[in-house]
Design a protein around this motif. Sequence first.
Motif, PDB file in Angstrom:
ATOM      1  N   ARG A 103     -18.991  -5.726   0.168  1.00  0.00           N
ATOM      2  CA  ARG A 103     -18.827  -4.901   1.354  1.00  0.00           C
ATOM      3  C   ARG A 103     -19.564  -5.532   2.533  1.00  0.00           C
ATOM      4  N   ARG A 111     -10.457  -6.198   6.874  1.00  0.00           N
ATOM      5  CA  ARG A 111     -11.058  -5.208   7.767  1.00  0.00           C
ATOM      6  C   ARG A 111     -10.003  -4.529   8.633  1.00  0.00           C
ATOM      7  N   SER A 114      -7.974  -2.142   6.394  1.00  0.00           N
ATOM      8  CA  SER A 114      -8.736  -0.936   6.097  1.00  0.00           C
ATOM      9  C   SER A 114      -8.754   0.017   7.291  1.00  0.00           C
ATOM     10  N   HIS A 119      -8.658   3.776   4.920  1.00  0.00           N
ATOM     11  CA  HIS A 119      -9.223   3.803   3.573  1.00  0.00           C
ATOM     12  C   HIS A 119      -9.964   2.495   3.321  1.00  0.00           C
ATOM     13  N   PRO A 120     -10.996   2.513   2.479  1.00  0.00           N
ATOM     14  CA  PRO A 120     -11.677   1.255   2.138  1.00  0.00           C
ATOM     15  C   PRO A 120     -10.755   0.340   1.343  1.00  0.00           C
ATOM     16  N   ILE A 121     -10.890  -0.956   1.565  1.00  0.00           N
ATOM     17  CA  ILE A 121     -10.099  -1.968   0.876  1.00  0.00           C
ATOM     18  C   ILE A 121     -11.057  -2.969   0.243  1.00  0.00           C
TER      19      ILE A 121
END
Length: 214
Positions: A103, A111, A114, A119-121
Amino acid sequence: MRVRRPSLVHPPGIAQRLLEWLRGRDQMLLRPAGELPLLLLSFPRGGQAAAREIEAAYTRTLPGLRPETRAPYEPVFRSLPVMVAVLLRPVNPCGCLGHHHPRGAESRFARRLSADLGHPIAEIDLAYEGIRDWQPEPLSSLAAGDLGGRMRELHFQAAVLAVLLHEMEHLTFPDRSETEIRARSNEFYAMTMRELVAAESGAYYGMASPPPRP
């Protein structure tokens, strides 16, 4: 005062990065069955054949393995975001088969994705030609029967999954040691090869024991 000549050696990987920049990159979304995360492959133009091989390994080979083969990685799958971006290149300048991107160390591609999705990738990279040439158990093929070129195809399926899951485990369990994670992925490779070879030819994959003496 000694004047140093400018170095004529290019930084590692600069030619590869320049070719990728000139050619551009394509994407392919992999939608596996079950609870496996989505994979978004990003690969250089001209790398579609390798992307298709990875698609077959991830969406067909992995779900078709025995539950006991997949079991060590079930906690990994449950801990990952819904999507993992996978940057593909033929080889890595450092010689590694893959990397996980912790991260904060993701590429601009991940980035931006995402941010667009909200949503987080997660993100990793794989060197598909390096993986193809990887030989974790070079003598095991002696006991696998005569599969010809098909043996190399089976090896790539097992190897690319082993490296992929190896890097996924690093992402989800960063406190685990490289030694522990490598032992697990090597065992996964061996178990997967045994399944694939048995399904293909009925032969056993592994170090063959000599026949007993009379």
